[in-house]
Scaffold this motif. Structure first.
Motif, PDB file in Angstrom:
ATOM      1  N   ASP A  84       0.842  -1.208   0.000  1.00  0.00           N
ATOM      2  CA  ASP A  84       0.000   0.000   0.000  1.00  0.00           C
ATOM      3  C   ASP A  84       0.873   1.252   0.000  1.00  0.00           C
ATOM      4  N   ALA A  85       1.890   1.270   0.868  1.00  0.00           N
ATOM      5  CA  ALA A  85       2.769   2.439   0.977  1.00  0.00           C
ATOM      6  C   ALA A  85       3.565   2.656  -0.303  1.00  0.00           C
ATOM      7  N   LEU A  86       3.957   1.579  -0.965  1.00  0.00           N
ATOM      8  CA  LEU A  86       4.677   1.697  -2.234  1.00  0.00           C
ATOM      9  C   LEU A  86       3.763   2.257  -3.319  1.00  0.00           C
ATOM     10  N   GLU A  87       2.526   1.794  -3.357  1.00  0.00           N
ATOM     11  CA  GLU A  87       1.580   2.276  -4.369  1.00  0.00           C
ATOM     12  C   GLU A  87       1.244   3.749  -4.162  1.00  0.00           C
ATOM     13  N   LYS A  88       1.191   4.178  -2.915  1.00  0.00           N
ATOM     14  CA  LYS A  88       0.868   5.577  -2.615  1.00  0.00           C
ATOM     15  C   LYS A  88       2.077   6.492  -2.772  1.00  0.00           C
ATOM     16  N   GLY A  89       3.264   5.909  -2.882  1.00  0.00           N
ATOM     17  CA  GLY A  89       4.470   6.713  -3.011  1.00  0.00           C
ATOM     18  C   GLY A  89       5.083   7.114  -1.688  1.00  0.00           C
ATOM     19  N   THR A  90       4.524   6.654  -0.582  1.00  0.00           N
ATOM     20  CA  THR A  90       5.106   6.960   0.724  1.00  0.00           C
ATOM     21  C   THR A  90       6.509   6.384   0.822  1.00  0.00           C
ATOM     22  N   VAL A  91       6.648   5.126   0.432  1.00  0.00           N
ATOM     23  CA  VAL A  91       7.954   4.470   0.373  1.00  0.00           C
ATOM     24  C   VAL A  91       8.356   4.379  -1.095  1.00  0.00           C
ATOM     25  N   PRO A  92       9.501   4.934  -1.489  1.00  0.00           N
ATOM     26  CA  PRO A  92       9.911   4.857  -2.892  1.00  0.00           C
ATOM     27  C   PRO A  92      10.237   3.424  -3.290  1.00  0.00           C
TER      28      PRO A  92
END
Length: 421
Positions: A233-241
């Motif tokens: 989820d965080a990768l898809e949202k761009g929170t984690v590159p």
């Protein structure tokens, strides 16, 4: 005798932990209760008016060892709450006393050993939880933090997260040193609760983490399938590159039963976006004959502020001296798509100070008292932690996009020739 030297404290706490592990593996429950009670005032009434001979941190280290030894023997830990502790299945409470009976027997110095052990183990856990944010020595805080990792999220989650998620006050920043944060992350990972990854991957929290802490977070999250959906989820949202996820960890995420398909799709799409189109459009440059001598001038103008090559430039980003064996196409890719691959040690950080200044650079060093940023032109900025208002990590490289727009195609070919020389 009080031990104040940090190295001696660490050695002593390590010894206490190892002693606990040995006792847990080799002794009966009754013997373990006996050894545990040796250091408690409740078990030795004559010591009640004297200074405690074994501190709460030493008991925490000893309890860490007991728990590790119990795990080694296959004992399942119990949930931690006001009426129980992790070793209840290992060190049972057999005496059935009412609160009034406990009070009466305590006053008469006749408490059963199992009641003493049960009470003091729970007391040690509460004291350790309260001390993870205390201004005590690092070895003692490490012992307390490790012990929290043997409990559960309901008991220790908030205390550990407070070491990671910034509150903004200067005292809090001073306590959240990199080593303490990394230890807190490991303890949170041991709690095996879905709420851990949700909290650690919250945008504000992730942006404040240094490379040491980010690596620890990704380590515990990719280690447990419980956390994989939250990371995707965080990768898809761009929170984690996406570039923060190593190839081996990508494979781990792709194997997840329910979220693996999303991971595969995400990693397949991560090809640099529009910058990859620019790279494809620039490929004809590879057919041009480059002039290495002129390329040296281009390097000085466009690259030397952050890179070294031989004796030229500044060591902020990677040293480019050894790139002569790299294919020219690979060099062109990194010039035009700088975010294609960014190693953790080259993550850019922005630091806001209490004096309303902002510095951007690479994290060169960090200690409990200060951090040092590498800045362009080889400059360095050391900032005391007490002067830091906020730290943010950027998902982009310190190297700018559109660098190729600052030179002609021939000049870019010359630069490649220089790097390949």
């Amino acid at each position: 005798r009080p031990v104040r030297n940090g190295a001696v404290q660490q050695s002593y706490l390590t010894t206490m932990k190892e002693l606990g592990r040995i006792i847990a593996q080799d002794c009966t429950p009754a013997q373990m209760i006996h050894f545990w009670n040796l250091g408690t005032q409740m078990a030795q009434p004559e010591l009640r008016k004297e200074p405690i001979r074994i501190s709460v941190w030493e008991r925490a280290a000893f309890l860490n060892g007991l728990i590790l030894g119990a795990k080694k023997k296959g004992v399942k830990l119990t949930a931690t709450h006001p009426d129980a502790h992790p070793l209840r299945n290992f060190i049972p409470l057999t005496s059935k006393l009412t609160p009034a009976e406990i009070k009466a027997q305590y006053e008469a110095n006749k408490l059963p050993p199992d009641v003493v052990a049960d009470f003091t183990i729970k007391s040690t856990l509460r004291s350790a939880r309260n001390s993870v944010e205390a201004g005590i020595s690092l070895p003692r805080r490490f012992a307390a933090i490790e012990l929290m990792g043997h409990t559960d999220f309901g008991f220790a989650g908030d205390a550990l997260l407070r070491l990671l998620v910034p509150r903004g006050d200067l005292a809090d920043i001073a306590l959240r040193t990199p080593d303490i944060q990394a230890a807190a992350v490991q303890a949170l990972g041991n709690l095996n609760a879905a709420r851990v990854s949700k909290a650690l991957l919250e945008p504000k929290a992730w942006a404040s983490f240094t490379p040491t802490v980010r690596e620890a977070v990704l380590g515990i999250i990719t280690r447990s399938a419980l956390h994989h959906p939250a990371l995707i989820d965080a990768l898809e949202k761009g929170t984690v590159p996406v570039h923060a996820i190593t190839p081996s960890r990508r494979k781990t995420l792709e194997r997840h039963k329910t979220a693996g398909a999303r991971a595969k799709k995400l990693f397949a799409q991560h090809t640099g976006g529009d910058r990859m189109k620019a790279f494809e459009a620039a490929k004809p440059i590879l057919k041009l004959k480059g002039d290495a001598a002129n390329g040296a001038k281009i390097f000085t103008r466009a690259c030397a502020t952050c890179h070294r090559h031989g004796d030229s430039g500044h060591a902020v980003g990677p040293d480019l001296t050894g790139l002569r064996n790299q294919p020219a196409e690979a060099l062109l890719l990194h010039i035009i798509v700088p975010n294609q691959e960014v190693y953790p040690q080259y993550t850019m950080y922005e630091v806001d100070t209490v004096e309303t200044e902002t510095f951007a650079g690479l994290l060169a060093a960090e200690t409990p008292l200060q951090i040092t940023l590498k800045l362009p032109l080889g400059l360095a900025k050391t900032i005391p932690r007490k002067d830091i208002k906020a730290i943010r990590a950027s998902s982009i490289s310190l190297m700018p996009d559109l660098l190729e727009k600052t030179m002609t195609q021939q000049e870019l070919a010359d630069l490649l020739a220089f790097l390949k020389k």
